[in-house]
Design an enzyme around this catalytic site. Structure first.
Site, PDB file in Angstrom:
ATOM      1  CB  SER A  65      -0.906   0.015   1.234  1.00 15.62           C
ATOM      2  OG  SER A  65      -1.777  -1.086   1.207  1.00 15.62           O
TER       3      SER A  65
HETATM    4  N1  SAH Z   1      -0.485  -4.050   4.122  1.00 14.62           N
HETATM    5  C1  SAH Z   1      -0.091  -4.869   2.993  1.00 14.62           C
HETATM    6  C2  SAH Z   1      -1.254  -4.988   2.023  1.00 14.62           C
HETATM    7  C3  SAH Z   1      -0.976  -5.882   0.869  1.00 14.62           C
HETATM    8  S1  SAH Z   1      -2.271  -5.962  -0.314  1.00 14.62           S
HETATM    9  C4  SAH Z   1       1.095  -4.191   2.310  1.00 14.62           C
HETATM   10  O1  SAH Z   1       1.094  -2.972   2.206  1.00 14.62           O
HETATM   11  O2  SAH Z   1       2.014  -4.871   1.856  1.00 14.62           O
HETATM   12  C5  SAH Z   1      -3.442  -6.982   0.514  1.00 14.62           C
HETATM   13  C6  SAH Z   1      -3.002  -8.377   0.862  1.00 14.62           C
HETATM   14  O3  SAH Z   1      -4.148  -9.060   1.388  1.00 14.62           O
HETATM   15  C7  SAH Z   1      -2.519  -9.207  -0.300  1.00 14.62           C
HETATM   16  O4  SAH Z   1      -1.251  -9.718  -0.002  1.00 14.62           O
HETATM   17  C8  SAH Z   1      -3.559 -10.333  -0.410  1.00 14.62           C
HETATM   18  O5  SAH Z   1      -3.019 -11.564  -0.832  1.00 14.62           O
HETATM   19  C9  SAH Z   1      -4.055 -10.413   1.007  1.00 14.62           C
HETATM   20  N2  SAH Z   1      -5.384 -11.019   1.185  1.00 14.62           N
HETATM   21  C10 SAH Z   1      -6.478 -10.938   0.382  1.00 14.62           C
HETATM   22  N3  SAH Z   1      -7.485 -11.641   0.915  1.00 14.62           N
HETATM   23  C11 SAH Z   1      -7.028 -12.181   2.083  1.00 14.62           C
HETATM   24  C12 SAH Z   1      -7.595 -13.015   3.090  1.00 14.62           C
HETATM   25  N4  SAH Z   1      -8.871 -13.455   3.040  1.00 14.62           N
HETATM   26  N5  SAH Z   1      -6.829 -13.372   4.137  1.00 14.62           N
HETATM   27  C13 SAH Z   1      -5.540 -12.957   4.244  1.00 14.62           C
HETATM   28  N6  SAH Z   1      -4.944 -12.176   3.316  1.00 14.62           N
HETATM   29  C14 SAH Z   1      -5.678 -11.798   2.253  1.00 14.62           C
END
Ligand code: SAH
Length: 217
Positions: A65
């Site tokens: 993000s």
């Molecule tokens: N705060 C993180 C956000 C990454 S994007 C950063 O800045 O790196 C969101 C993430 O949520 C992705 O890696 C995706 O694979 C994960 N995600 C999506 N659905 C999910 C779920 N049900 N449980 C756990 N992770 C999930």
């Protein structure tokens, strides 16, 4: 952590000033950004852009993000250092690392095993060993370690996942972007002695939360 922090030190400082310019005033949050080398949480091909206030691709169709979004979440939570926190969507692990600077116990769930593994490696490279990670569907929460003082969802949900509300401690708060796949509104759900309060906050854009209480894949 000293050596990685010497790299990109000027760019990191400029990012912190940019976040301040965009309204982030919480000094503990800004200090956390100073303490965590974001360039270790992005693929080597985009490392030179790690201190831009922008989301970046981390592979598997996911993104780290925008720093302002992480800062906003952390400022809203106003952590005191004593909290037990659950993060849904470990992704790069960067926000996980920030959380370890601001709370006492951090649990984090990621659905894509390869990302969870890369995040573990990046956290290790920063000398952060006390995060409890799991691969699985974060929309179900992690009841074994709850209740939580704060739960952060880093992906877009069609609605507030009820298991996460159920795992909030009294006085605890959940931040979750709710809406369609393309645009969402950040919601804050607080558990009080007598029930729940819901507040609508900023407009956001996240990748989808995929799971039993999220979107279908
Ligand atoms: N705060 C993180 C956000 C990454 S994007 C950063 O800045 O790196 C969101 C993430 O949520 C992705 O890696 C995706 O694979 C994960 N995600 C999506 N659905 C999910 C779920 N049900 N449980 C756990 N992770 C999930």
């Amino acid at each position: 952590m000293a050596a990685p922090l010497r790299q990109f030190a000027g760019a990191r400082r400029r990012l912190i000033e940019e976040l301040q310019g965009k309204g982030i005033a919480d000094l503990a949050v800004l200090k956390a950004f100073d303490d965590v080398p974001r360039h270790l949480f992005v693929p080597s091909g985009v490392q030179h852009r790690a201190y831009e206030d922008a989301p970046l691709p981390i592979g598997h169709a996911q993104t780290i993000s925008q720093p302002w979004v992480h800062a906003k979440y952390l400022e809203l939570l106003a952590l005191t250092g004593r909290e037990r926190v659950l993060e849904i969507g470990t992704g790069s692990g960067f926000q996980t690392a920030l959380l370890t600077r601001l709370a006492s116990q951090v649990f984090s769930i990621e659905r894509i095993p390869a990302l969870a593994e890369e995040a573990r490696a990046a956290l290790g490279a920063c000398g952060i060993a006390h995060v409890v990670q799991r691969v699985g569907d974060g929309t179900l929460g992690w009841p074994e370690h709850g209740p939580y003082d704060a739960i952060l969802v880093g992906a877009a949900s069609p609605d507030v996942p009820q298991p996460l509300v159920d795992q909030l401690a009294v006085g605890g708060q959940l931040l979750v972007p709710v809406g369609g796949r393309d645009e969402q509104v950040l919601l804050r759900v607080r558990r009080t002695e007598t029930g729940m309060t819901r507040t609508r906050l900023d407009a956001m854009r996240f990748v989808p939360l995929i799971g039993a209480h999220g979107f279908s894949s």
